[in-house]
Motif scaffolding. Sequence first.
Motif, PDB file in Angstrom:
ATOM      1  N   ALA A  65       4.302   1.946   4.182  1.00  0.00           N
ATOM      2  CA  ALA A  65       3.667   2.186   5.479  1.00  0.00           C
ATOM      3  C   ALA A  65       4.639   2.807   6.467  1.00  0.00           C
ATOM      4  O   ALA A  65       4.284   3.742   7.213  1.00  0.00           O
ATOM      5  CB  ALA A  65       3.111   0.871   6.029  1.00  0.00           C
ATOM      6  N   VAL A  66       5.870   2.308   6.504  1.00  0.00           N
ATOM      7  CA  VAL A  66       6.875   2.863   7.416  1.00  0.00           C
ATOM      8  C   VAL A  66       7.073   4.350   7.128  1.00  0.00           C
ATOM      9  O   VAL A  66       7.114   5.181   8.044  1.00  0.00           O
ATOM     10  CB  VAL A  66       8.199   2.095   7.302  1.00  0.00           C
ATOM     11  N   ALA A  67       7.176   4.708   5.853  1.00  0.00           N
ATOM     12  CA  ALA A  67       7.361   6.112   5.487  1.00  0.00           C
ATOM     13  C   ALA A  67       6.123   6.942   5.820  1.00  0.00           C
ATOM     14  O   ALA A  67       6.229   8.066   6.332  1.00  0.00           O
ATOM     15  CB  ALA A  67       7.682   6.223   3.999  1.00  0.00           C
TER      16      ALA A  67
ATOM     17  N   ILE B  34      -3.417  -7.065  -4.724  1.00  0.00           N
ATOM     18  CA  ILE B  34      -3.082  -7.302  -3.327  1.00  0.00           C
ATOM     19  C   ILE B  34      -4.333  -7.031  -2.508  1.00  0.00           C
ATOM     20  O   ILE B  34      -5.060  -6.062  -2.759  1.00  0.00           O
ATOM     21  CB  ILE B  34      -1.902  -6.407  -2.867  1.00  0.00           C
ATOM     22  N   THR B  35      -4.612  -7.903  -1.559  1.00  0.00           N
ATOM     23  CA  THR B  35      -5.775  -7.740  -0.690  1.00  0.00           C
ATOM     24  C   THR B  35      -5.298  -7.269   0.673  1.00  0.00           C
ATOM     25  O   THR B  35      -4.485  -7.933   1.326  1.00  0.00           O
ATOM     26  CB  THR B  35      -6.552  -9.059  -0.544  1.00  0.00           C
ATOM     27  N   VAL B  36      -5.797  -6.116   1.089  1.00  0.00           N
ATOM     28  CA  VAL B  36      -5.373  -5.475   2.326  1.00  0.00           C
ATOM     29  C   VAL B  36      -6.507  -5.563   3.350  1.00  0.00           C
ATOM     30  O   VAL B  36      -7.644  -5.186   3.058  1.00  0.00           O
ATOM     31  CB  VAL B  36      -5.002  -3.999   2.085  1.00  0.00           C
ATOM     32  N   GLY B  37      -6.193  -6.049   4.518  1.00  0.00           N
ATOM     33  CA  GLY B  37      -7.170  -6.094   5.600  1.00  0.00           C
ATOM     34  C   GLY B  37      -7.038  -4.859   6.473  1.00  0.00           C
ATOM     35  O   GLY B  37      -5.923  -4.459   6.839  1.00  0.00           O
ATOM     36  N   LEU B  38      -8.169  -4.237   6.790  1.00  0.00           N
ATOM     37  CA  LEU B  38      -8.187  -3.056   7.643  1.00  0.00           C
ATOM     38  C   LEU B  38      -9.136  -3.285   8.801  1.00  0.00           C
ATOM     39  O   LEU B  38     -10.208  -3.861   8.638  1.00  0.00           O
ATOM     40  CB  LEU B  38      -8.648  -1.816   6.864  1.00  0.00           C
ATOM     41  N   LEU B  39      -8.743  -2.792   9.970  1.00  0.00           N
ATOM     42  CA  LEU B  39      -9.623  -2.851  11.122  1.00  0.00           C
ATOM     43  C   LEU B  39     -10.708  -1.797  10.962  1.00  0.00           C
ATOM     44  O   LEU B  39     -10.432  -0.648  10.601  1.00  0.00           O
ATOM     45  CB  LEU B  39      -8.822  -2.601  12.396  1.00  0.00           C
ATOM     46  N   GLY B  40     -11.958  -2.160  11.198  1.00  0.00           N
ATOM     47  CA  GLY B  40     -13.101  -1.293  10.901  1.00  0.00           C
ATOM     48  C   GLY B  40     -13.079   0.039  11.618  1.00  0.00           C
ATOM     49  O   GLY B  40     -12.494   0.195  12.696  1.00  0.00           O
TER      50      GLY B  40
ATOM     51  N   LEU C 102      -3.315  -4.022   7.950  1.00  0.00           N
ATOM     52  CA  LEU C 102      -2.962  -2.810   8.677  1.00  0.00           C
ATOM     53  C   LEU C 102      -3.896  -2.768   9.871  1.00  0.00           C
ATOM     54  O   LEU C 102      -5.094  -2.535   9.721  1.00  0.00           O
ATOM     55  CB  LEU C 102      -3.145  -1.578   7.789  1.00  0.00           C
ATOM     56  N   THR C 103      -3.362  -3.040  11.048  1.00  0.00           N
ATOM     57  CA  THR C 103      -4.235  -3.297  12.182  1.00  0.00           C
ATOM     58  C   THR C 103      -3.562  -2.853  13.475  1.00  0.00           C
ATOM     59  O   THR C 103      -2.613  -2.070  13.466  1.00  0.00           O
ATOM     60  CB  THR C 103      -4.611  -4.794  12.202  1.00  0.00           C
ATOM     61  N   ARG C 104      -4.046  -3.391  14.587  1.00  0.00           N
ATOM     62  CA  ARG C 104      -3.482  -3.096  15.894  1.00  0.00           C
ATOM     63  C   ARG C 104      -3.243  -4.395  16.655  1.00  0.00           C
ATOM     64  O   ARG C 104      -3.997  -5.351  16.533  1.00  0.00           O
ATOM     65  CB  ARG C 104      -4.430  -2.204  16.717  1.00  0.00           C
ATOM     66  N   GLY C 105      -2.184  -4.413  17.439  1.00  0.00           N
ATOM     67  CA  GLY C 105      -1.925  -5.540  18.301  1.00  0.00           C
ATOM     68  C   GLY C 105      -2.488  -5.267  19.685  1.00  0.00           C
ATOM     69  O   GLY C 105      -3.030  -4.193  19.937  1.00  0.00           O
TER      70      GLY C 105
ATOM     71  N   THR D 189      -4.496   6.994   5.631  1.00  0.00           N
ATOM     72  CA  THR D 189      -4.834   7.790   4.447  1.00  0.00           C
ATOM     73  C   THR D 189      -3.584   8.119   3.648  1.00  0.00           C
ATOM     74  O   THR D 189      -3.568   8.001   2.416  1.00  0.00           O
ATOM     75  CB  THR D 189      -5.548   9.089   4.863  1.00  0.00           C
ATOM     76  N   ARG D 190      -2.515   8.520   4.338  1.00  0.00           N
ATOM     77  CA  ARG D 190      -1.247   8.799   3.649  1.00  0.00           C
ATOM     78  C   ARG D 190      -0.715   7.542   2.973  1.00  0.00           C
ATOM     79  O   ARG D 190      -0.204   7.598   1.848  1.00  0.00           O
ATOM     80  CB  ARG D 190      -0.213   9.344   4.643  1.00  0.00           C
ATOM     81  N   LEU D 191      -0.841   6.409   3.647  1.00  0.00           N
ATOM     82  CA  LEU D 191      -0.378   5.141   3.086  1.00  0.00           C
ATOM     83  C   LEU D 191      -1.124   4.810   1.804  1.00  0.00           C
ATOM     84  O   LEU D 191      -0.510   4.417   0.797  1.00  0.00           O
ATOM     85  CB  LEU D 191      -0.553   4.028   4.118  1.00  0.00           C
ATOM     86  N   ALA D 192      -2.457   4.960   1.807  1.00  0.00           N
ATOM     87  CA  ALA D 192      -3.251   4.645   0.617  1.00  0.00           C
ATOM     88  C   ALA D 192      -2.827   5.503  -0.563  1.00  0.00           C
ATOM     89  O   ALA D 192      -2.664   5.014  -1.689  1.00  0.00           O
ATOM     90  CB  ALA D 192      -4.732   4.841   0.913  1.00  0.00           C
ATOM     91  N   ARG D 193      -2.642   6.799  -0.321  1.00  0.00           N
ATOM     92  CA  ARG D 193      -2.246   7.704  -1.401  1.00  0.00           C
ATOM     93  C   ARG D 193      -0.857   7.373  -1.925  1.00  0.00           C
ATOM     94  O   ARG D 193      -0.637   7.330  -3.140  1.00  0.00           O
ATOM     95  CB  ARG D 193      -2.295   9.151  -0.902  1.00  0.00           C
ATOM     96  N   ALA D 194       0.078   7.133  -1.001  1.00  0.00           N
ATOM     97  CA  ALA D 194       1.458   6.858  -1.408  1.00  0.00           C
ATOM     98  C   ALA D 194       1.556   5.525  -2.151  1.00  0.00           C
ATOM     99  O   ALA D 194       2.298   5.408  -3.134  1.00  0.00           O
ATOM    100  CB  ALA D 194       2.371   6.852  -0.182  1.00  0.00           C
TER     101      ALA D 194
END
Length: 283
Positions: A277-279, A91-97, A143-146, A105-110
Amino acid sequence: MELRTLRYFVAVAEELHFGRAAARLHMSQPPLSRAIKQLESEVGAALFDRSSSGVSLTPVGAVLLDEARSLLDHADRVRARVAAAAGAATITVGLLGDSTDPGATRLARAYHRRHPRVEVRVRETDLTDPTCGLHAGLVDVALTRGPFDETGLTVHELRADPVGALLRADDPLARRGSLKLADLADRRWFLFPEGADPLWQSYWNGGEPREGPVVRAVQECRQAVLWNGTVGMTLLDHEPGEGLAVVPLIDMPPSRVVVAWNEGDSNPLIRSFLQTAVAAYRN
């Protein structure tokens, strides 16, 4: 019970609103209502209390919600394990720089604990593309911002963060307890490059056309303020750095942290990403 019907039920239980749940599921409300009524017939009890004041879970519905989440989670794990066995679990995840969000960080670990054999490819983007490559087909989920152009995308809000004005520490406005956008009307703001998403640009410029230096990354925003005395917006709880200050903007809506993916993409790894992510952000 079909997994699809349980997904319908979970959506209504989490939204506590049939209209919002239907929109989340990309379906009309009548077939959703019929599916829930059929599920109630199969269970033999009401799952929701419906009244003029809204929708709430019954005790039976609360029990089914816990069980449905477990069943759907297990189904997603099965799909992911089968995909891994087939050698297709990526899975390819896009992150805002420049994100230091502890929720990420919690999401990545979980997510790693949940899918240890899944290869997660990360694509970090600068502030010019809030979709992190979704519209360009470069990532599976972001995982970004609107806000940004949501055409063809499904977007789920995780959290909303208050924002403030980013100023030099010696700026007279930095001594204020709070500011309004009108207080910054005659100032130069940092801008994103031409071609950046108009909704995104408008939000970070307070809804007005501005003039000022062009930036692409968070550090460039800070340096533009530090070196030029320009102003801009940033998250209220971000440490601005030496020589800078953040003052709450009381007439700006908060910045939304969101998970986004392409409409109709049924990849179970994306669904699992959203659930994780929700958790992670709930904690």
